[in-house]
Design a protein around this motif. Structure first.
Motif, PDB file in Angstrom:
ATOM      1  N   GLY A 138      88.917  28.022  24.907  1.00 35.11           N
ATOM      2  CA  GLY A 138      87.813  29.211  24.630  1.00 35.11           C
ATOM      3  C   GLY A 138      86.508  29.196  25.047  1.00 35.11           C
ATOM      4  N   GLY A 139      86.173  27.864  25.534  1.00 32.68           N
ATOM      5  CA  GLY A 139      84.620  27.895  26.115  1.00 32.68           C
ATOM      6  C   GLY A 139      83.791  27.115  25.173  1.00 32.68           C
ATOM      7  N   SER A 140      84.137  26.801  24.193  1.00 30.40           N
ATOM      8  CA  SER A 140      83.141  26.110  23.097  1.00 30.40           C
ATOM      9  C   SER A 140      83.403  24.477  23.326  1.00 30.40           C
ATOM     10  CB  SER A 140      83.518  26.355  21.484  1.00 30.40           C
ATOM     11  OG  SER A 140      82.709  25.790  20.825  1.00 30.40           O
ATOM     12  N   ARG A 141      82.468  24.010  24.394  1.00 29.44           N
ATOM     13  CA  ARG A 141      82.524  22.655  24.662  1.00 29.44           C
ATOM     14  C   ARG A 141      81.855  21.507  23.583  1.00 29.44           C
ATOM     15  NH1 ARG A 141      79.589  20.875  28.394  1.00 29.44           N
ATOM     16  NH2 ARG A 141      80.942  18.987  29.265  1.00 29.44           N
ATOM     17  N   ARG A 142      80.991  22.300  22.729  1.00 25.09           N
ATOM     18  CA  ARG A 142      80.399  21.296  21.721  1.00 25.09           C
ATOM     19  C   ARG A 142      81.461  21.118  20.597  1.00 25.09           C
ATOM     20  NH1 ARG A 142      78.186  22.303  16.747  1.00 25.09           N
ATOM     21  NH2 ARG A 142      78.467  24.584  17.429  1.00 25.09           N
ATOM     22  N   ILE A 143      81.961  22.180  20.067  1.00 28.16           N
ATOM     23  CA  ILE A 143      82.923  22.052  19.019  1.00 28.16           C
ATOM     24  C   ILE A 143      84.312  21.053  19.609  1.00 28.16           C
ATOM     25  CG2 ILE A 143      84.780  22.921  17.572  1.00 28.16           C
ATOM     26  CD1 ILE A 143      82.472  25.438  17.169  1.00 28.16           C
ATOM     27  N   GLY A 144      84.667  21.299  20.873  1.00 29.81           N
ATOM     28  CA  GLY A 144      85.887  20.669  21.420  1.00 29.81           C
ATOM     29  C   GLY A 144      85.579  19.336  21.601  1.00 29.81           C
ATOM     30  N   LEU A 145      84.448  18.847  22.067  1.00 28.33           N
ATOM     31  CA  LEU A 145      84.190  17.339  22.114  1.00 28.33           C
ATOM     32  C   LEU A 145      83.752  16.741  20.749  1.00 28.33           C
ATOM     33  CD1 LEU A 145      81.683  17.513  25.055  1.00 28.33           C
ATOM     34  CD2 LEU A 145      84.066  16.534  25.206  1.00 28.33           C
ATOM     35  N   LEU A 150      86.560  13.000  28.604  1.00 26.13           N
ATOM     36  CA  LEU A 150      85.864  12.485  29.911  1.00 26.13           C
ATOM     37  C   LEU A 150      86.117  13.864  30.670  1.00 26.13           C
ATOM     38  CD1 LEU A 150      84.814  10.681  31.977  1.00 26.13           C
ATOM     39  CD2 LEU A 150      87.133   9.863  32.267  1.00 26.13           C
ATOM     40  N   ALA A 151      87.607  14.473  30.588  1.00 26.70           N
ATOM     41  CA  ALA A 151      87.963  15.485  31.422  1.00 26.70           C
ATOM     42  C   ALA A 151      86.789  16.701  31.044  1.00 26.70           C
ATOM     43  CB  ALA A 151      89.145  16.091  31.389  1.00 26.70           C
ATOM     44  N   ALA A 152      86.464  17.181  29.994  1.00 26.76           N
ATOM     45  CA  ALA A 152      85.775  18.227  29.560  1.00 26.76           C
ATOM     46  C   ALA A 152      84.367  17.899  29.903  1.00 26.76           C
ATOM     47  CB  ALA A 152      85.873  18.543  28.082  1.00 26.76           C
ATOM     48  N   THR A 153      83.970  16.596  29.896  1.00 27.70           N
ATOM     49  CA  THR A 153      82.435  16.365  30.281  1.00 27.70           C
ATOM     50  C   THR A 153      82.396  16.745  31.718  1.00 27.70           C
ATOM     51  OG1 THR A 153      82.456  14.749  28.561  1.00 27.70           O
ATOM     52  CG2 THR A 153      80.738  14.498  30.418  1.00 27.70           C
ATOM     53  N   LEU A 154      83.448  16.497  32.366  1.00 30.34           N
ATOM     54  CA  LEU A 154      83.408  16.654  33.914  1.00 30.34           C
ATOM     55  C   LEU A 154      83.540  18.129  34.454  1.00 30.34           C
ATOM     56  CD1 LEU A 154      85.161  13.604  35.068  1.00 30.34           C
ATOM     57  CD2 LEU A 154      82.802  13.931  35.156  1.00 30.34           C
ATOM     58  N   GLY A 155      83.774  19.089  33.277  1.00 35.38           N
ATOM     59  CA  GLY A 155      83.990  20.479  33.559  1.00 35.38           C
ATOM     60  C   GLY A 155      85.425  20.923  33.481  1.00 35.38           C
ATOM     61  N   TRP A 156      86.226  20.184  33.184  1.00 35.71           N
ATOM     62  CA  TRP A 156      87.825  20.474  33.012  1.00 35.71           C
ATOM     63  C   TRP A 156      87.747  21.389  31.881  1.00 35.71           C
ATOM     64  CZ3 TRP A 156      90.862  19.148  28.670  1.00 35.71           C
ATOM     65  CH2 TRP A 156      92.209  19.575  28.779  1.00 35.71           C
ATOM     66  N   LYS A 157      88.643  22.643  31.844  1.00 38.51           N
ATOM     67  CA  LYS A 157      88.935  23.253  30.862  1.00 38.51           C
ATOM     68  C   LYS A 157      90.779  23.632  30.732  1.00 38.51           C
ATOM     69  CE  LYS A 157      87.839  27.923  29.228  1.00 38.51           C
ATOM     70  NZ  LYS A 157      87.304  29.470  29.823  1.00 38.51           N
ATOM     71  N   PRO A 158      91.006  23.562  29.465  1.00 38.85           N
ATOM     72  CA  PRO A 158      92.364  23.587  29.502  1.00 38.85           C
ATOM     73  C   PRO A 158      92.983  25.233  29.598  1.00 38.85           C
ATOM     74  CG  PRO A 158      91.489  23.264  27.163  1.00 38.85           C
ATOM     75  CD  PRO A 158      90.395  23.175  28.162  1.00 38.85           C
ATOM     76  N   ALA A 159      94.130  25.267  29.994  1.00 43.04           N
ATOM     77  CA  ALA A 159      95.005  26.571  30.294  1.00 43.04           C
ATOM     78  C   ALA A 159      95.031  27.087  29.060  1.00 43.04           C
ATOM     79  CB  ALA A 159      95.973  26.603  31.130  1.00 43.04           C
ATOM     80  N   VAL A 160      94.800  28.605  28.893  1.00 48.54           N
ATOM     81  CA  VAL A 160      94.908  29.202  27.576  1.00 48.54           C
ATOM     82  C   VAL A 160      96.296  29.433  27.262  1.00 48.54           C
ATOM     83  CG1 VAL A 160      94.503  31.294  26.557  1.00 48.54           C
ATOM     84  CG2 VAL A 160      92.896  30.517  28.127  1.00 48.54           C
TER      85      VAL A 160
END
Length: 322
Positions: A284-291, A312-322
């Protein structure tokens, strides 16, 4: 000649109170009500608590006439609606049916017989079947067309008896699939109206500390799947892990009969829930809560690799598919 004495078979069947909390469910409420009124058990009190609907639900309920009791209330949430119903229910046994689910006609009769045969049991529940559209926009399949036989029959010992320890891993019991002795609520209390999510799970944990459960393998309930379901909402707080950590800290990991979940199994499940919650926020685009959730997963279960990989993936900009 003296008239024959009354026999046990002359006793009136026990009253079952069925409580349906509803809010803006005009699309499905008729099927739910019809499934209750079609039950083969002859003594049923149907109470529908309308939680401030604005979509025509009340008008649909009124069309059923005196076969049910409709109680409107100002919008206060599902916990308040269920508790309102519990306060006015008169039955020896109580069921809580969600407003979009469905019962097969033998559900109440089978569960009443099970509770009457086992006076030590406080709650009986059954398997359930997801009720899904075959395609987006299609009608839900007719309940009569569905095969209920795959789940088997008879009691399931692994999820019967003292099962507090099982509830520490998952909320195995669907609310709509259960029947309770009314005395269970007097003994254990009702739904916590301060909880916006996992309120049913929290109550099952409380009840399972004081009463044995009985799981029947048979499917008597259809669990309707649609996009408006509350469990599909991504929330800002991970209520599942908060509930489980708080409960384990208070009561430990063992049921009343000594069966228990291991510390490692409990921590692994916490980690899974943290990862699921984190992925939903990353999608959903909420990297802070996700990490933050992935970090909690690593703290709960340091030997798991996936949370670190997701971080690591999220830090590099990866976003899981909805």
């Amino acid at each position: 000649m003296q008239p024959p004495s009354p026999t046990v078979t002359d006793a009136a069947p026990p009253l079952v109170s069925v409580i349906v909390p509803t809010y803006n469910c005009a699309a499905y409420i008729d099927e739910t009500v019809a499934s209750v009124l079609a039950q083969t058990h002859p003594a049923v009190e149907l109470i529908v608590i309308d939680d401030g609907s604005t979509d025509g639900t009340l008008e649909r309920l009124a069309a059923w006439g005196p076969r049910l009791t409709v109680v409107p209330q100002a919008n206060a949430g599902v916990c308040a609606a269920r508790n309102h119903g519990l306060r006015i229910a008169r039955g020896e046994f109580v069921c809580l049916l969600d407003h979009d689910d469905y019962w097969f006609p033998d559900k109440l009769a089978v569960q009443v017989a099970a509770l009457q045969a086992r006076p030590e049991v406080g709650v009986v529940y059954g398997s359930f079947m997801p009720w899904q559209r075959p395609a987006e926009g299609a009608a839900f399949p007719s309940p009569a067309s569905l095969d209920r036989s795959a789940s088997g029959s008879g009691p399931d010992p692994a999820f019967s008896g003292w099962i507090y320890h099982q509830f520490l891993l998952d909320c195995w019991m669907l609310t709509s699939s259960a029947m309770f002795r009314a005395s269970v609520f007097r003994d254990c209390g009702v739904f916590d109206e301060t909880l916006p999510y996992s309120e049913d799970w929290e109550l099952w944990l409380r009840i399972s500390r004081r009463h044995p459960f009985l799981k029947l393998r048979e499917v008597h309930t259809l669990y309707r799947q649609h996009r408006q379901q509350g469990n599909r909402v991504v929330r800002p707080v991970d209520y599942r892990t908060e509930l489980l950590q708080r409960t384990a800290h208070r009561w430990g990991l063992a049921s009343a009969d000594g069966r228990q979940v291991s510390e490692s199994a409990f921590r692994q499940q916490l980690a899974r829930y943290h990862v699921e919650f984190g992925l939903s926020h990353l999608a959903g685009g909420s990297r802070r809560i996700g990490l933050q959730s992935m970090l909690k997963a690593l703290r709960a279960c340091p030997w798991r690799v996936k949370p670190a990989a997701y971080m690591l993936a999220a830090t590099l900009g990866w976003k899981p598919a909805v």
